[in-house]
Enzyme design. Structure first.
Site, short mmCIF file in Angstrom:
data_model
loop_
_atom_site.label_atom_id
_atom_site.label_comp_id
_atom_site.label_asym_id
_atom_site.label_seq_id
_atom_site.Cartn_x
_atom_site.Cartn_y
_atom_site.Cartn_z
N THR A 76 8.87 -55.29 -4.60
CA THR A 76 9.73 -56.43 -4.94
C THR A 76 9.21 -57.11 -6.21
OG1 THR A 76 10.38 -56.76 -2.66
CG2 THR A 76 10.51 -58.70 -4.10
N ASN A 155 18.05 -46.78 -0.07
CA ASN A 155 17.31 -47.00 1.17
C ASN A 155 18.17 -46.94 2.42
OD1 ASN A 155 18.07 -49.35 -0.40
ND2 ASN A 155 17.36 -50.59 1.30
N GLN A 183 12.08 -45.36 -2.49
CA GLN A 183 12.48 -44.47 -1.40
C GLN A 183 12.44 -43.00 -1.82
OE1 GLN A 183 12.89 -45.31 1.70
NE2 GLN A 183 13.09 -47.54 1.57
N SER A 203 6.11 -48.47 -3.76
CA SER A 203 5.52 -49.30 -2.71
C SER A 203 4.70 -48.43 -1.77
CB SER A 203 6.65 -50.00 -1.94
OG SER A 203 6.10 -50.85 -0.98
N HIS A 205 3.62 -48.99 1.28
CA HIS A 205 3.89 -48.95 2.73
C HIS A 205 5.05 -48.03 3.11
CE1 HIS A 205 7.42 -51.75 3.34
NE2 HIS A 205 7.03 -52.24 2.18
N THR A 241 -7.20 -61.25 -8.53
CA THR A 241 -8.19 -60.23 -8.16
C THR A 241 -7.51 -59.11 -7.38
OG1 THR A 241 -9.83 -61.97 -8.04
CG2 THR A 241 -10.40 -59.90 -6.95
N CYS A 331 22.25 -59.08 10.84
CA CYS A 331 22.89 -59.79 11.96
C CYS A 331 22.45 -61.23 12.04
CB CYS A 331 22.56 -59.07 13.26
SG CYS A 331 23.00 -57.35 13.22
N1 PLP Z 1 13.21 -51.07 -3.23
C1 PLP Z 1 13.63 -50.33 -2.21
C2 PLP Z 1 14.61 -49.23 -2.46
C3 PLP Z 1 13.18 -50.56 -0.91
O1 PLP Z 1 13.61 -49.81 0.10
C4 PLP Z 1 12.25 -51.60 -0.72
C5 PLP Z 1 11.78 -51.94 0.63
O2 PLP Z 1 12.53 -51.97 1.60
C6 PLP Z 1 11.83 -52.35 -1.82
C7 PLP Z 1 12.32 -52.06 -3.06
C8 PLP Z 1 10.84 -53.48 -1.67
O3 PLP Z 1 9.57 -52.97 -1.37
P1 PLP Z 1 8.38 -53.95 -0.92
O4 PLP Z 1 8.49 -54.08 0.55
O5 PLP Z 1 7.12 -53.25 -1.34
O6 PLP Z 1 8.57 -55.22 -1.64
#
Ligand code: PLP
Length: 504
Positions: A76, A155, A183, A203, A205, A241, A331
């Site tokens: 993000t 996504n 993604q 990202s 995670h 940092t 929702c």
């Molecule tokens: N862009 C896409 C296509 C995503 O699927 C996501 C997360 O759902 C993000 C950006 C944002 O990632 P982060 O959770 O690292 O901010």
């Protein structure tokens, strides 16, 4: 506390389980490599070295130069920084950013914000599978455009865009090209040179790495401005940092990735599992519609509309069975706003609310898929209609004060502090519901209320399994109900409340 017999996690586009090798690496770094990479003594040199090798490893996987990769707090943040950088560099001499209506909110909201500063944003339409309409794009991109933003893989749908061609067209008009690759990374090859893109975001995670770390790719020469100001970290482009354990975990997650692309072991296993899932769904739910195309999509994602079946019900039913999936609609708003992606591909709001996203991982097995199909089949073959979904508007004053209604508030104490309960509510904790069963009346209509609308269907299904009938829930929870009825909230909320546990 009710226990789940089996866990099948099919929401890997939301986040992924952290890989054991990543945990080990992070643990080691937290324990032994606590030195600040910017300090000037031995233990810090080791940290600086780890920072550099982590950067080089991730950059190498993307075919980028290490100095083109910057660590951020999340994708993000990367998306915000990229868009702001291009804007600051080009606006107002150039006025327009082209994007698509199916981008992640971190892109769309940043653009909405910059519109307030005078930016013009145009949205290139997509087809019913989310593929950018190339003719429209060709017609829309012109010399006033300084940036094109198009995600590599969507996504919600899993649809892959032809990024190379999109970038070529943008460059032909002198515009920069940015692709959110969050993604795509780990699922299909991402080679920033071959794609010829100027910016990309990632990202950790989403690839079995830790939360709280992202990366930003900016091609050498592409404008980049700091977004977070302070120290000189990340060569002055991202102060603060470095979270070295997260960065090292990110690099380890990248190392653990199998070779992406068709034909490689892990992905052909996933292709097969997904094919079986597609086939199985068609046979257990006649009339279900796949919004994810069979080609031009990543093999872990399937977005499905189940006509006539609101997603809140199916999600809750699956949740009770230990299966985690995600809905195509948010929702938690009073209007229950449908997903912007699904409406952009032409679904009606109702269809969007009947849509579920399944996102598999490399660890999803044929047995997981069979279990999920059995649960879905059970759901669609259920005849009785003992659970009702109420919109916040339907839950009006007369229903709320009807003595035949038993209001079961399952919010946390924190949520109850934020919003008072409905009048005559019976408060109980979500995770301890089995302890409260003895208090619940069998002869009344029970309406379950949670905070945002996601937990109440789960409890409604749980109560049904426990023999209760005539159950309902408010689809948007207290948040939506208050927005729909501010006057009733001020008049009645918080009156005559019973906390069930305190009655013994
Ligand atoms: N862009 C896409 C296509 C995503 O699927 C996501 C997360 O759902 C993000 C950006 C944002 O990632 P982060 O959770 O690292 O901010």
């Amino acid at each position: 506390m009710f226990r789940l017999r089996r866990k099948v996690y099919l929401d890997n586009n939301a986040t992924t389980a952290i890989a054991p090798a990543v945990v080990r690496k992070m643990h080691h770094v937290l324990k032994h490599q606590y030195g600040n990479p910017s300090s000037l003594y031995k233990i810090s040199y080791a940290s600086a070295e780890l920072l550099a090798t982590s950067r080089a490893e991730i950059a190498g996987k993307l075919h980028a130069q290490p100095e083109e990769l910057f660590f951020t707090g999340c994708a993000t943040e990367s998306n915000n920084q990229i868009i702001h950088s291009a804007f600051e560099h080009h606006f107002p001499s150039k006025t327009t950013i082209l994007t698509t209506p199916i981008e992640h909110p971190s892109v769309l909201s940043t653009l909405e914000y910059l519109k307030t500063k005078g930016l013009r944003v145009e949205y290139v339409p997509v087809d019913s599978c989310g593929r950018i309409k190339m003719d429209a794009y060709q017609a829309m991109v012109d010399d006033s455009c300084f940036l094109v933003c198009a995600m590599f893989v969507n996504n919600e749908l899993g649809t892959i865009q032809d990024i190379r061609e999109l970038a070529r067209i943008a460059h032909a008009h002198g515009a920069l090209f940015f692709s959110d690759c969050v993604q795509a990374f780990g699922k299909i090859p991402v080679d920033v040179q071959e794609l010829d893109i100027d910016y990309a975001s990632f990202s950790a995670h989403k690839i079995n790495g830790p939360k709280g770390v992202g990366a930003l790719y900016a091609r050498t020469g592409a404008p980049l401005e700091p977004f977070i100001h302070g120290g000189h970290q990340e060569r002055g482009f991202r102060a603060g940092t470095e979270g070295l354990h997260n960065i090292a975990g990110f690099a380890q997650a990248v190392k653990e990735l199998p070779k992406p692309g068709k034909g490689s072991g892990a992905s052909s296993q996933m292709d097969k599992v997904m094919k079986d899932f597609r086939r199985g769904l068609k046979s257990v739910v006649s009339g279900c519609v796949f919004n994810t195309p069979e080609t031009d999509s990543v093999s872990n994602t399937l977005n499905v509309t189940f006509p006539g079946r609101p997603n809140a019900f199916l999600m809750a039913f699956l949740d009770i069975k230990g299966i985690s999936v995600s809905a195509g609609s948010a929702c938690n708003t009073p209007s229950n706003d449908p997903s912007h992606v699904l409406t952009a591909i032409g679904l009606t709001e109702e269809q969007a609310r009947e849509t579920i996203r399944f996102s598999l991982s490399r660890k999803t097995t044929a047995s997981d898929v069979r279990y999920t199909l059995r649960a879905i089949s059970e759901f669609v073959n259920e005849k009785d209609d003992s659970i009702h979904m109420l919109t916040p508007f339907e839950f009006d004053e007369s229903l709320m004060l009807n003595p035949e209604m038993y209001i079961l508030d399952i919010r946390t104490s924190y949520e109850r502090k934020a919003l008072r309960s409905l009048p005559n509510s019976h408060e109980a904790e979500f995770w301890k519901m089995d302890r409260y069963l003895k208090y619940l009346p069998k002869n009344k209509s029970i309406v379950v209320v949670c905070h945002g609308g996601m937990n109440s269907p789960v409890i409604a299904y749980y109560l049904k399994k426990k023999g209760f009938r005539n159950l309902s829930f408010i689809m948007t929870g207290m948040v939506g109900w208050k927005l729909a009825h501010p006057d009733l909230y001020s008049k009645y909320a918080g009156t005559n409340i019973t906390h069930l546990g305190t009655r013994d």
